[in-house]
Design a protein around this motif. Structure first.
Motif, PDB file in Angstrom:
ATOM      1  N   LEU A 184       1.196  -1.368   0.052  1.00 36.39           N
ATOM      2  CA  LEU A 184      -0.239   0.150   0.045  1.00 36.39           C
ATOM      3  C   LEU A 184       0.312   0.997   0.222  1.00 36.39           C
ATOM      4  CD1 LEU A 184      -3.015   1.848  -0.145  1.00 36.39           C
ATOM      5  CD2 LEU A 184      -2.564   1.207   2.730  1.00 36.39           C
ATOM      6  N   GLY A 185       2.439   1.504   0.245  1.00 38.68           N
ATOM      7  CA  GLY A 185       2.529   2.333   0.598  1.00 38.68           C
ATOM      8  C   GLY A 185       3.216   2.514  -0.858  1.00 38.68           C
ATOM      9  N   THR A 186       3.339   1.314  -1.658  1.00 33.11           N
ATOM     10  CA  THR A 186       4.055   1.790  -2.724  1.00 33.11           C
ATOM     11  C   THR A 186       3.247   2.469  -3.620  1.00 33.11           C
ATOM     12  OG1 THR A 186       5.145  -0.172  -2.607  1.00 33.11           O
ATOM     13  CG2 THR A 186       4.925   0.628  -5.030  1.00 33.11           C
ATOM     14  N   LEU A 187       2.011   2.196  -3.517  1.00 34.79           N
ATOM     15  CA  LEU A 187       0.901   3.288  -4.089  1.00 34.79           C
ATOM     16  C   LEU A 187       0.754   4.011  -4.294  1.00 34.79           C
ATOM     17  CD1 LEU A 187      -1.423   2.634  -5.875  1.00 34.79           C
ATOM     18  CD2 LEU A 187      -3.026   2.231  -3.974  1.00 34.79           C
ATOM     19  N   ILE A 188       0.688   4.718  -2.333  1.00 30.38           N
ATOM     20  CA  ILE A 188       0.563   6.080  -2.127  1.00 30.38           C
ATOM     21  C   ILE A 188       2.127   6.706  -2.419  1.00 30.38           C
ATOM     22  CG2 ILE A 188       1.230   7.425   0.254  1.00 30.38           C
ATOM     23  CD1 ILE A 188      -0.338   5.384   2.023  1.00 30.38           C
ATOM     24  N   LEU A 248       2.048  14.924   0.448  1.00 30.09           N
ATOM     25  CA  LEU A 248       2.815  15.177   1.071  1.00 30.09           C
ATOM     26  C   LEU A 248       2.598  15.077   2.479  1.00 30.09           C
ATOM     27  CD1 LEU A 248       4.270  18.268  -0.390  1.00 30.09           C
ATOM     28  CD2 LEU A 248       5.417  15.854  -1.011  1.00 30.09           C
ATOM     29  N   ALA A 249       1.568  15.437   3.511  1.00 33.37           N
ATOM     30  CA  ALA A 249       1.027  14.899   4.509  1.00 33.37           C
ATOM     31  C   ALA A 249       1.161  13.707   4.873  1.00 33.37           C
ATOM     32  CB  ALA A 249       0.243  16.390   4.753  1.00 33.37           C
ATOM     33  N   LEU A 250       0.033  13.192   3.735  1.00 28.37           N
ATOM     34  CA  LEU A 250      -1.051  11.537   4.034  1.00 28.37           C
ATOM     35  C   LEU A 250       1.177  10.649   3.569  1.00 28.37           C
ATOM     36  CD1 LEU A 250      -3.683  11.716   2.645  1.00 28.37           C
ATOM     37  CD2 LEU A 250      -3.418  11.901   4.626  1.00 28.37           C
ATOM     38  N   THR A 251       1.572  10.701   2.673  1.00 27.72           N
ATOM     39  CA  THR A 251       2.784   9.951   2.535  1.00 27.72           C
ATOM     40  C   THR A 251       3.442   9.640   3.621  1.00 27.72           C
ATOM     41  OG1 THR A 251       2.439  10.355   0.052  1.00 27.72           O
ATOM     42  CG2 THR A 251       4.029   9.494   0.677  1.00 27.72           C
ATOM     43  N   ASP A 252       3.869  11.173   4.152  1.00 26.38           N
ATOM     44  CA  ASP A 252       4.648  11.208   5.692  1.00 26.38           C
ATOM     45  C   ASP A 252       4.550  10.586   6.722  1.00 26.38           C
ATOM     46  OD1 ASP A 252       6.809  12.902   6.971  1.00 26.38           O
ATOM     47  OD2 ASP A 252       4.791  12.982   7.757  1.00 26.38           O
ATOM     48  N   LEU A 253       2.640  10.750   7.057  1.00 21.53           N
ATOM     49  CA  LEU A 253       1.852  10.078   7.922  1.00 21.53           C
ATOM     50  C   LEU A 253       2.230   8.778   7.898  1.00 21.53           C
ATOM     51  CD1 LEU A 253       0.220  10.618  10.583  1.00 21.53           C
ATOM     52  CD2 LEU A 253      -1.683  10.923   9.104  1.00 21.53           C
ATOM     53  N   TYR A 254       2.278   8.013   6.783  1.00 16.73           N
ATOM     54  CA  TYR A 254       1.878   6.411   6.405  1.00 16.73           C
ATOM     55  C   TYR A 254       3.276   6.093   6.880  1.00 16.73           C
ATOM     56  CZ  TYR A 254       1.253   2.385   4.450  1.00 16.73           C
ATOM     57  OH  TYR A 254       1.125   1.362   3.893  1.00 16.73           O
ATOM     58  N   VAL A 255       4.171   7.037   6.717  1.00 13.18           N
ATOM     59  CA  VAL A 255       5.996   6.515   6.692  1.00 13.18           C
ATOM     60  C   VAL A 255       5.667   6.270   8.420  1.00 13.18           C
ATOM     61  CG1 VAL A 255       8.113   6.323   6.850  1.00 13.18           C
ATOM     62  CG2 VAL A 255       6.528   7.085   4.412  1.00 13.18           C
ATOM     63  N   TYR A 256       5.364   7.383   8.684  1.00 11.70           N
ATOM     64  CA  TYR A 256       5.700   7.653  10.373  1.00 11.70           C
ATOM     65  C   TYR A 256       4.613   6.074  10.782  1.00 11.70           C
ATOM     66  CZ  TYR A 256       4.554   9.990  15.422  1.00 11.70           C
ATOM     67  OH  TYR A 256       4.369   9.249  16.330  1.00 11.70           O
ATOM     68  N   LEU A 257       3.116   6.082  10.521  1.00 10.35           N
ATOM     69  CA  LEU A 257       2.738   5.391  11.163  1.00 10.35           C
ATOM     70  C   LEU A 257       3.544   3.815  10.932  1.00 10.35           C
ATOM     71  CD1 LEU A 257      -0.770   6.615  10.198  1.00 10.35           C
ATOM     72  CD2 LEU A 257       0.551   6.265  12.075  1.00 10.35           C
ATOM     73  N   LEU A 258       4.059   3.338  10.352  1.00  8.74           N
ATOM     74  CA  LEU A 258       5.099   2.251   9.636  1.00  8.74           C
ATOM     75  C   LEU A 258       6.397   2.003  10.460  1.00  8.74           C
ATOM     76  CD1 LEU A 258       5.096   1.778   5.715  1.00  8.74           C
ATOM     77  CD2 LEU A 258       3.528   0.188   7.337  1.00  8.74           C
ATOM     78  N   ALA A 259       6.583   3.171  10.878  1.00  7.15           N
ATOM     79  CA  ALA A 259       8.216   3.059  11.120  1.00  7.15           C
ATOM     80  C   ALA A 259       8.038   3.230  13.498  1.00  7.15           C
ATOM     81  CB  ALA A 259       8.917   4.594  11.039  1.00  7.15           C
ATOM     82  N   ASP A 261       5.173   0.975  14.145  1.00  6.66           N
ATOM     83  CA  ASP A 261       4.574  -0.468  14.639  1.00  6.66           C
ATOM     84  C   ASP A 261       3.182   0.096  14.557  1.00  6.66           C
ATOM     85  OD1 ASP A 261       7.278  -1.683  14.332  1.00  6.66           O
ATOM     86  OD2 ASP A 261       8.034  -1.594  15.201  1.00  6.66           O
ATOM     87  N   VAL A 262       2.419   1.315  14.687  1.00  5.29           N
ATOM     88  CA  VAL A 262       1.056   1.143  14.503  1.00  5.29           C
ATOM     89  C   VAL A 262       0.908  -0.027  13.768  1.00  5.29           C
ATOM     90  CG1 VAL A 262      -1.131   2.609  13.855  1.00  5.29           C
ATOM     91  CG2 VAL A 262       0.893   3.382  15.033  1.00  5.29           C
ATOM     92  N   PHE A 263       0.790  -0.385  12.556  1.00  6.23           N
ATOM     93  CA  PHE A 263       0.719  -1.423  11.300  1.00  6.23           C
ATOM     94  C   PHE A 263       1.702  -1.826  10.472  1.00  6.23           C
ATOM     95  CE2 PHE A 263      -1.872   2.383   9.622  1.00  6.23           C
ATOM     96  CZ  PHE A 263      -0.525   2.284   8.202  1.00  6.23           C
ATOM     97  N   SER A 264       1.116  -3.069   9.455  1.00  2.34           N
ATOM     98  CA  SER A 264       2.455  -3.437   9.075  1.00  2.34           C
ATOM     99  C   SER A 264       1.514  -2.953   7.462  1.00  2.34           C
ATOM    100  CB  SER A 264       2.567  -4.818   9.073  1.00  2.34           C
ATOM    101  OG  SER A 264       2.547  -5.207  10.687  1.00  2.34           O
ATOM    102  N   ASP A 265       2.176  -2.730   6.541  1.00  2.00           N
ATOM    103  CA  ASP A 265       2.098  -2.544   4.964  1.00  2.00           C
ATOM    104  C   ASP A 265       1.533  -3.963   4.461  1.00  2.00           C
ATOM    105  OD1 ASP A 265       2.384  -0.318   3.000  1.00  2.00           O
ATOM    106  OD2 ASP A 265       3.656  -2.302   2.278  1.00  2.00           O
ATOM    107  N   PRO A 266       0.432  -2.988   4.185  1.00  3.44           N
ATOM    108  CA  PRO A 266      -0.833  -4.154   3.769  1.00  3.44           C
ATOM    109  C   PRO A 266      -0.036  -4.741   2.226  1.00  3.44           C
ATOM    110  CG  PRO A 266      -2.264  -3.107   4.305  1.00  3.44           C
ATOM    111  CD  PRO A 266      -1.135  -1.760   4.324  1.00  3.44           C
TER     112      PRO A 266
END
Length: 269
Positions: A184-188, A248-259, A261-266
Motif C-alpha cells: 500500500l505504501g508503494t501505491l501511496i 505529501l502530508a499523508l505520505t509522511d504520516l503513513y511512513v510514520y505509522l509504519l515506523a 509499528d502502528v500497523f504493517s504495510d499491506p
C-alpha cells in the motif's frame, strides 16, 4: 428654480461614498478562513515532523520530508538517497537541510501568494471587500521581492521531485530489499509523486519556460506541444497545489505509522 439634492457621487467621477465596507451578503469570509486553517494545519504538522528527527523510514519507504537525507545522523536507508555529504557536524534534523527548497517554491507560487495574501493578510480578503491596509508597496520591497525568485525555486523543486521519483521506484522492494514487491505504501508514494510532478509542471514559470519568448509556435512544434500540455495543467494549478500538499502530508504520516509499528504495510503483490 428648485435646487437639486446633491448626488452621493462626486462630480469628479469618483466612486460612490458608501459607508459600508462592502455590500456582499454571502459568507465571503468562509473561503479565507478555511485557507487559514488548512495552511496552519499543514505548517504545524510539517514543522513537528521536520524537527522530530525520527520515524521517517520504514523499509523500503522514506518520508518525502526527509529525502534526500544527506547528513551523517540519517537513519540507515539502503539503496535510497542517503549519502552523508554533510558529515557529522550537522546535528539538527536532516529534514532541515533541503526543507527551504520546496517551501520556497510554494511560498513564491502564484496561487499560494493569492491564498495567503487573502487569508492571512486580508489583501484583499475577497472580491469587492476592501482590505484594511492603508498602503500597498507591491512586491518591490523585502520580503515580498523574494517572490521574484520563483523560477529558481522551480528548478530546485524539480530536482527534489526527481529524487522523490526514485524513492517511489524503490518502493517496489520488500523489507529485504528484493525487487518485485508492491505494498500500500508503494501505491501511496506513486500517487504522491504523480501529484507532486503535476503541481510542479503546472507552475506558471514552467509554462513560460516551455512557450515563452517564441514569436511563432509553428516553427517550434515540440515546444508548442509541451506548452499546450503544461497549459492544461496550469488551468488546474490551484487544485493540484492542494492535492499535492495533502499527499505529501499523508505520505509522511503513513511512513510514520509504519515506523512506529502502528500497523504493517499491506502487501498488494
Amino acid at each position: 428654480m428648485a435646487t437639486q439634492t446633491p448626488s452621493r457621487t462626486s462630480q469628479a467621477g469618483r466612486r460612490a461614498a458608501i459607508a459600508e465596507r462592502h455590500l456582499r451578503v454571502d459568507r465571503w469570509w468562509l473561503s479565507p478562513a478555511i485557507t487559514v486553517v488548512a495552511l496552519l494545519a499543514f505548517v504545524v504538522y510539517a514543522t513537528w515532523r521536520a524537527f522530530a528527527n525520527a520515524d521517517y523510514y520504514a523499509a523500503p519507504y522514506v518520508s518525502p520530508f526527509y529525502s534526500p537525507c544527506l547528513a551523517d545522523n540519517c537513519e540507515e536507508m539502503r539503496g535510497g538517497a542517503n549519502w552523508a555529504l554533510f558529515g557529522d557536524w550537522w546535528g539538527l534534523s536532516p529534514a532541515l537541510i533541503f526543507l527551504g527548497l520546496p517551501l520556497g517554491f510554494r511560498l513564491t507560487c502564484y496561487y499560494y501568494r493569492k491564498a495567503y495574501y487573502r487569508s492571512f493578510w486580508a489583501s484583499p480578503p475577497a472580491c469587492a471587500v476592501a482590505e484594511p491596509h492603508s498602503s500597498y508597496s507591491g512586491e518591490r520591497r523585502f520580503p515580498l521581492i523574494l517572490n521574484n525568485s520563483h523560477r529558481y525555486f522551480f528548478y530546485a523543486s524539480a530536482a527534489i521531485a526527481l529524487i522523490l521519483t526514485w524513492d517511489a521506484v524503490l518502493g517496489f522492494r520488500d523489507e529485504d530489499y528484493s525487487w518485485g514487491h508492491a505494498g500500500l505504501g508503494t501505491l501511496i508514494q506513486l500517487v504522491n509523486i504523480a501529484l507532486v510532478w503535476a503541481y510542479t509542471l503546472s507552475c506558471h514559470s514552467c509554462r513560460h519556460i516551455m512557450g515563452g519568448r517564441l514569436k511563432s509556435f509553428s516553427t517550434h512544434p515540440v515546444r508548442y506541444r509541451m506548452w499546450t500540455f503544461v497549459s492544461r495543467l496550469n488551468g488546474r494549478h490551484m487544485a493540484l497545489a492542494w492535492a499535492s500538499l495533502t499527499s505529501l502530508a499523508l505520505t509522511d504520516l503513513y511512513v510514520y505509522l509504519l515506523a512506529t509499528d502502528v500497523f504493517s504495510d499491506p502487501r498488494l503483490f
